[in-house]
Design an enzyme around this catalytic site. Structure first.
Site, mmCIF file in Angstrom:
data_model
loop_
_atom_site.group_PDB
_atom_site.id
_atom_site.type_symbol
_atom_site.label_atom_id
_atom_site.label_comp_id
_atom_site.label_asym_id
_atom_site.label_seq_id
_atom_site.Cartn_x
_atom_site.Cartn_y
_atom_site.Cartn_z
ATOM 1 N N TYR A 1 0.834 -1.203 0.000
ATOM 2 C CA TYR A 1 0.000 0.000 0.000
ATOM 3 C C TYR A 1 0.873 1.260 0.000
ATOM 4 O O TYR A 1 1.643 1.503 0.933
ATOM 5 C CB TYR A 1 -0.940 0.026 1.216
ATOM 6 C CG TYR A 1 -1.945 -1.121 1.255
ATOM 7 C CD1 TYR A 1 -2.167 -1.935 0.141
ATOM 8 C CD2 TYR A 1 -2.681 -1.389 2.397
ATOM 9 C CE1 TYR A 1 -3.076 -2.979 0.172
ATOM 10 C CE2 TYR A 1 -3.606 -2.438 2.435
ATOM 11 C CZ TYR A 1 -3.785 -3.229 1.313
ATOM 12 O OH TYR A 1 -4.685 -4.262 1.354
ATOM 13 N N HIS B 1 0.047 -11.661 1.001
ATOM 14 C CA HIS B 1 -0.979 -10.760 0.448
ATOM 15 C C HIS B 1 -1.858 -11.443 -0.609
ATOM 16 O O HIS B 1 -3.054 -11.254 -0.641
ATOM 17 C CB HIS B 1 -0.308 -9.516 -0.130
ATOM 18 C CG HIS B 1 -1.209 -8.335 -0.243
ATOM 19 N ND1 HIS B 1 -0.770 -7.044 -0.127
ATOM 20 C CD2 HIS B 1 -2.546 -8.236 -0.451
ATOM 21 C CE1 HIS B 1 -1.800 -6.216 -0.268
ATOM 22 N NE2 HIS B 1 -2.876 -6.913 -0.474
HETATM 23 N N1 NAP Z 1 -5.975 -8.427 0.829
HETATM 24 C C1 NAP Z 1 -6.307 -7.797 -0.279
HETATM 25 O O1 NAP Z 1 -5.953 -8.197 -1.400
HETATM 26 C C2 NAP Z 1 -7.144 -6.552 -0.176
HETATM 27 C C3 NAP Z 1 -7.739 -6.007 -1.328
HETATM 28 C C4 NAP Z 1 -8.532 -4.859 -1.189
HETATM 29 C C5 NAP Z 1 -8.696 -4.291 0.071
HETATM 30 N N2 NAP Z 1 -8.077 -4.832 1.170
HETATM 31 C C6 NAP Z 1 -8.219 -4.226 2.531
HETATM 32 O O2 NAP Z 1 -9.593 -4.010 2.796
HETATM 33 C C7 NAP Z 1 -9.810 -2.629 3.080
HETATM 34 C C8 NAP Z 1 -11.195 -2.222 2.627
HETATM 35 O O3 NAP Z 1 -11.398 -2.496 1.272
HETATM 36 P P1 NAP Z 1 -11.465 -1.361 0.140
HETATM 37 O O4 NAP Z 1 -10.747 -0.147 0.599
HETATM 38 O O5 NAP Z 1 -11.062 -2.011 -1.119
HETATM 39 O O6 NAP Z 1 -13.013 -1.104 -0.046
HETATM 40 P P2 NAP Z 1 -14.248 -0.668 0.868
HETATM 41 O O7 NAP Z 1 -13.872 -0.577 2.297
HETATM 42 O O8 NAP Z 1 -15.345 -1.585 0.451
HETATM 43 O O9 NAP Z 1 -14.597 0.771 0.267
HETATM 44 C C9 NAP Z 1 -13.867 1.916 0.553
HETATM 45 C C10 NAP Z 1 -14.567 3.085 -0.147
HETATM 46 O O10 NAP Z 1 -15.902 3.146 0.313
HETATM 47 C C11 NAP Z 1 -16.259 4.439 0.725
HETATM 48 N N3 NAP Z 1 -17.001 4.299 1.988
HETATM 49 C C12 NAP Z 1 -16.609 3.626 3.103
HETATM 50 N N4 NAP Z 1 -17.529 3.717 4.066
HETATM 51 C C13 NAP Z 1 -18.547 4.470 3.565
HETATM 52 C C14 NAP Z 1 -19.775 4.922 4.097
HETATM 53 N N5 NAP Z 1 -20.158 4.621 5.353
HETATM 54 N N6 NAP Z 1 -20.584 5.687 3.302
HETATM 55 C C15 NAP Z 1 -20.199 6.002 2.035
HETATM 56 N N7 NAP Z 1 -19.031 5.605 1.474
HETATM 57 C C16 NAP Z 1 -18.202 4.840 2.233
HETATM 58 C C17 NAP Z 1 -14.956 5.169 0.960
HETATM 59 O O11 NAP Z 1 -15.090 6.506 0.536
HETATM 60 P P3 NAP Z 1 -14.945 7.744 1.604
HETATM 61 O O12 NAP Z 1 -13.478 7.880 1.834
HETATM 62 O O13 NAP Z 1 -15.561 8.866 0.859
HETATM 63 O O14 NAP Z 1 -15.704 7.355 2.827
HETATM 64 C C18 NAP Z 1 -13.961 4.431 0.095
HETATM 65 O O15 NAP Z 1 -13.838 5.056 -1.168
HETATM 66 C C19 NAP Z 1 -8.656 -1.934 2.360
HETATM 67 O O16 NAP Z 1 -8.442 -0.639 2.844
HETATM 68 C C20 NAP Z 1 -7.528 -2.891 2.654
HETATM 69 O O17 NAP Z 1 -7.037 -2.703 3.981
HETATM 70 C C21 NAP Z 1 -7.328 -5.959 1.054
#
Ligand code: NAP
Length: 271
Positions: free
Chosen positions: A56, A117
């Protein structure tokens, strides 16, 4: 906050994901202030689990998570920090070096959880786990886990790890059931492995529908909160939504308090 207990370790159902904190694939210092505000809000609200990775922002997410923790009122032992080794670092020496580099960026003595990962190509997991087991024995990492592993690879990891595989971190949301369909969720539930749901609100692209809206209205909640409450309604499942927005950060944390009825859970599952 609701919790899950795995191998006597209790973790909150909702933690904070730090992908895009500090940049996407490389450091973006223009995002530092916004990133630190988000991390500070999360710590103040009471998030105790932070998920980052060497990948990241090319390590800058780890630096900012470490910085936010150091200036917070929280003691290190009150928090659970997860980071991950990239598939290009899965040879013995590379794993040890990757972990040292992560600890240096985090400015921490240990991480609570260290994950592969995602699966690499042509990787000899025997070699990778020789290094991971050493890190666990040396106390640099408290628990080992994997991410994006299918059932076959998860079983292989369990055989190679000297300590129980703590989690498999995979995508899971109302619209992504791929790791239910491939049998991983059920296997985790039957074998005391934590199932960590990433992208629980579809990277922010959660699309509204009548079911989500009706249930949200009934609970005076947002559709994002209902989507999170549905994810964590599953036994052995925790999640790690990401947000830069302090209001969303609070709302996501509060989603753990929502009590969906059996019928609401079924409607979302079948919807
Ligand atoms: N292991 C892997 O391969 C892998 C892959 C992907 C992700 N991850 C991990 O999982 C975490 C979460 O996944 P992600 O970041 O892909 O997606 P996510 O948490 O599903 O979505 C994040 C997005 O959703 C919006 N959001 C979050 N809460 C909200 C709410 N209550 N209302 C409106 N919009 C909202 C955020 O925008 P705002 O900033 O505007 O709130 C942000 O753009 C990552 O940060 C990472 O740590 C791991």
């Amino acid at each position: 906050m609701k919790h899950e207990t795995i191998n006597s370790i209790t973790l909150p159902k909702i933690g904070f994901g730090a992908w895009r904190i500090g940049g996407n694939s490389s450091p973006d210092h223009a995002l530092d202030s916004k990133s630190l505000t988000a991390l500070r809000s999360a710590l103040e609200v009471g998030y105790a689990h932070f998920d980052t990775a060497e990948k990241y922002a090319d390590g800058h997410s780890e630096e900012l998570v470490g910085e936010a923790v150091r200036v917070s009122a929280k003691k290190r032992e009150e928090l659970f920090i997860t980071t991950k080794v990239t598939p290009s670092h899965l040879k013995y020496d590379d794993v040890l070096k990757a972990c040292e580099n992560s600890l240096r960026r985090l400015k921490m003595e240990y991480v609570d959880l260290y994950l592969i990962h995602w699966p690499g190509t042509g990787v000899k997991y025997e070699e990778t786990f020789r290094a991971l087991n050493k890190l666990a024995r040396d106390g640099k990492v408290k628990h080992l886990g994997v991410s994006n592993f299918n059932l076959k690879l998860l079983k292989q990891a369990r055989e190679l790890s000297e300590t129980p595989i703590f989690t498999n971190q995979v995508p899971f949301s109302v619209s992504d059931r791929s790791y239910v369909d491939n049998g991983v969720l059920e296997y985790c539930q039957q074998n005391d492995i934590l199932f960590t749901a990433y992208s629980p609100v579809d990277e922010g692209k959660l699309s509204s529908n009548k079911t989500l809206e009706t249930i949200a209205k009934a609970h005076n909640a947002s559709i994002f909160q209902i989507a999170l409450a549905w994810v964590i309604s599953h036994p052995r499942v925790i999640t790690i939504p990401m947000s830069f927005n302090p209001q969303h950060i609070q709302e996501n944390f509060d989603a753990a308090e929502l009590e969906l009825s059996k019928s609401e859970i079924a409607q979302l599952t079948n919807g």
